[in-house]
Design a protein around this motif. Structure first.
Motif, short mmCIF file in Angstrom:
data_model
loop_
_atom_site.label_atom_id
_atom_site.label_comp_id
_atom_site.label_asym_id
_atom_site.label_seq_id
_atom_site.Cartn_x
_atom_site.Cartn_y
_atom_site.Cartn_z
N VAL A 61 59.28 -2.67 -13.55
CA VAL A 61 58.61 -3.95 -13.90
C VAL A 61 57.18 -3.95 -13.34
N ALA A 62 57.06 -3.50 -12.10
CA ALA A 62 55.73 -3.49 -11.47
C ALA A 62 54.77 -2.54 -12.20
N LYS A 63 55.30 -1.41 -12.63
CA LYS A 63 54.44 -0.40 -13.25
C LYS A 63 53.97 -0.80 -14.66
N TYR A 64 54.90 -1.36 -15.45
CA TYR A 64 54.56 -1.59 -16.86
C TYR A 64 54.18 -3.04 -17.21
N SER A 65 54.25 -3.95 -16.25
CA SER A 65 53.89 -5.34 -16.57
C SER A 65 52.45 -5.49 -17.06
N PRO A 66 51.46 -4.76 -16.50
CA PRO A 66 50.10 -4.92 -17.04
C PRO A 66 50.03 -4.66 -18.55
N ARG A 67 50.75 -3.64 -19.01
CA ARG A 67 50.72 -3.34 -20.45
C ARG A 67 51.44 -4.41 -21.26
N PHE A 81 51.70 -7.55 -20.42
CA PHE A 81 50.84 -8.74 -20.44
C PHE A 81 49.66 -8.54 -21.39
N ALA A 82 49.08 -7.35 -21.38
CA ALA A 82 47.93 -7.10 -22.26
C ALA A 82 48.35 -7.27 -23.72
N THR A 83 49.54 -6.79 -24.07
CA THR A 83 50.03 -6.92 -25.44
C THR A 83 50.33 -8.39 -25.77
N ALA A 84 51.00 -9.05 -24.84
CA ALA A 84 51.37 -10.46 -25.09
C ALA A 84 50.13 -11.33 -25.28
N ARG A 85 49.05 -11.00 -24.56
CA ARG A 85 47.81 -11.81 -24.68
C ARG A 85 47.14 -11.65 -26.04
N ARG A 86 47.53 -10.63 -26.79
CA ARG A 86 46.96 -10.46 -28.12
C ARG A 86 47.62 -11.39 -29.14
N TYR A 87 48.80 -11.90 -28.78
CA TYR A 87 49.53 -12.73 -29.74
C TYR A 87 49.67 -14.18 -29.30
N ALA A 88 49.48 -14.44 -28.04
CA ALA A 88 49.60 -15.82 -27.55
C ALA A 88 48.37 -16.14 -26.73
N ARG A 89 48.02 -17.42 -26.69
CA ARG A 89 46.81 -17.81 -25.97
C ARG A 89 47.11 -18.45 -24.62
N ARG A 90 48.09 -19.37 -24.65
CA ARG A 90 48.35 -20.11 -23.40
C ARG A 90 49.07 -19.22 -22.40
N GLU A 91 48.67 -19.36 -21.15
CA GLU A 91 49.22 -18.50 -20.09
C GLU A 91 50.74 -18.69 -19.94
N VAL A 92 51.19 -19.93 -20.13
CA VAL A 92 52.63 -20.20 -20.01
C VAL A 92 53.40 -19.41 -21.08
N GLU A 93 52.86 -19.42 -22.28
CA GLU A 93 53.53 -18.70 -23.38
C GLU A 93 53.52 -17.19 -23.11
N ILE A 94 52.40 -16.71 -22.60
CA ILE A 94 52.27 -15.27 -22.31
C ILE A 94 53.32 -14.86 -21.26
N GLN A 95 53.45 -15.69 -20.24
CA GLN A 95 54.43 -15.37 -19.19
C GLN A 95 55.86 -15.44 -19.72
N ASP A 96 56.10 -16.39 -20.63
CA ASP A 96 57.43 -16.50 -21.25
C ASP A 96 57.75 -15.24 -22.04
N TYR A 152 50.87 -13.13 -9.77
CA TYR A 152 51.29 -12.65 -8.45
C TYR A 152 52.83 -12.62 -8.35
N ALA A 153 53.35 -11.54 -7.85
CA ALA A 153 54.80 -11.35 -7.60
C ALA A 153 55.64 -11.56 -8.87
N PHE A 154 55.09 -11.17 -9.99
CA PHE A 154 55.84 -11.33 -11.25
C PHE A 154 57.14 -10.52 -11.23
N GLU A 155 57.06 -9.31 -10.66
CA GLU A 155 58.26 -8.46 -10.64
C GLU A 155 59.37 -9.08 -9.79
N LYS A 156 58.94 -9.81 -8.72
CA LYS A 156 59.94 -10.49 -7.86
C LYS A 156 60.64 -11.58 -8.67
N ARG A 157 59.84 -12.26 -9.48
CA ARG A 157 60.40 -13.34 -10.29
C ARG A 157 61.45 -12.78 -11.27
#
Lengths: 191, 102
Positions: A24-30, A32-47, B25-30
């Motif tokens: 999760v730690a290694k690939y989350s940046p990728r 998130f980068a992909t999700a930001r291309r399809y959604a605008r709001r940060e809440v939606e991107i995190q979802d 921050y701490a997304f992986e923990k979540r």
């Protein structure tokens, strides 16, 4: 010693849930980068990102290790983004009346002399964002992958699960849809 | 207006946008906490589902037994019921009144 990806995946499959965290730690940046291309709001991107990782954990058994884990994960990410677009299709309906002043200036300059405007301008980036928001989910996905990310039709077929002819048909329709949106945008502004 | 040119310009603009790969921050923990929560929830769900199934089975059995008691007619066998017959059989050897004559 740092464990390899294959070792981590094997450990997760054997029941060691904690081994999933480095992935999760290694690939989350990728993701998130992909999700930001399809959604605008940060809440939606995190979802979207959260859903991708939960799906990845649930479907890890289906990862056969023939292709890199990253490809498998990105395919899942794009499909989750597509589902998100389809689920939020109704929210897209809006007019171009809310175009900001810099965007309007950029358009005016383009109308006056197309060669004089820079595509690197923030206004152009905001405008393309608006246009993309108005595309149908299919069209947006195809334009994003084919025109913006410069992927091949075959790659898109693999990512989306559509057949190659279907991708071609959808790409043709998507370009048409985009042109119609641009025509409407310029008509609203200049007629 | 040259729409094809506009389309080209805007697509090029989108291409020039660098992908924003910031991770909260701490997304992986979540994610790990969510997975743990789900595992716990699924364990509870497993027991809850099992217990509900058992409860339903018990209720069904009780209803069937009740229905049998209510609706099945009593067999006329000279006033002796099953418990009386069982008692007589078990105590036959101990009953002095009915002891066999040597």
């Amino acid at each position: 010693m740092e464990r390899t990806e294959a070792e981590l995946i094997a450990a997760v499959l054997a029941g060691d849930r904690a081994s999933f965290e480095p992935l999760v730690a290694k690939y989350s940046p990728r993701v998130f980068a992909t999700a930001r291309r399809y959604a605008r709001r940060e809440v939606e991107i995190q979802d979207i990102a959260q859903e991708v990782w939960l799906k990845a954990f649930d479907k890890l058994k289906s990862f056969r290790g023939e292709a890199p884990f990253e490809h498998w994960l990105m395919r899942m990410t794009v499909r989750t983004c597509y589902d998100f677009l389809r689920a939020h299709q109704r929210n897209r309906i809006s007019s171009f009346s809310e175009i900001s002043e810099p965007e309007e200036d950029w358009l005016e300059r383009f109308v006056a002399e197309p060669g004089s405007v820079s595509e690197d301008a923030d206004a152009a980036k905001m405008l393309i964002g608006r246009v993309m928001d108005k595309l149908s989910p299919d069209a947006r996905l195809v334009i994003q992958l084919l025109e913006i990310e410069d992927r091949s039709v075959k790659e898109i077929a693999e990512i989306t699960g559509w057949s190659v002819p279907l991708v071609k048909v959808r790409a043709f329709r998507a370009r048409g849809e985009m042109r119609k949106i641009l025509a409407r945008m310029t008509k609203e502004k200049y007629l | 207006m040259n729409l094809a040119e506009l389309q080209k310009k805007l697509t090029a603009a989108a291409r020039l946008q660098p992908p924003d790969d910031r991770v909260p921050y701490a997304f992986e923990k979540r994610i790990m906490a969510l997975l743990a929560e789900r595992a716990e929830a699924s364990r509870q769900m497993f027991w809850a589902r099992g217990l509900w199934r058992a409860a339903v089975s018990c209720v069904v059995l009780a209803v069937i037994c009740g229905a049998v008691t209510l609706f099945v007619p009593e067999v006329a066998d000279g006033g002796n019921d099953l418990s009386q017959d069982l008692e007589n059989t078990l105590l036959a050897s101990a009953d002095p009144g009915e002891a066999p004559i040597p």
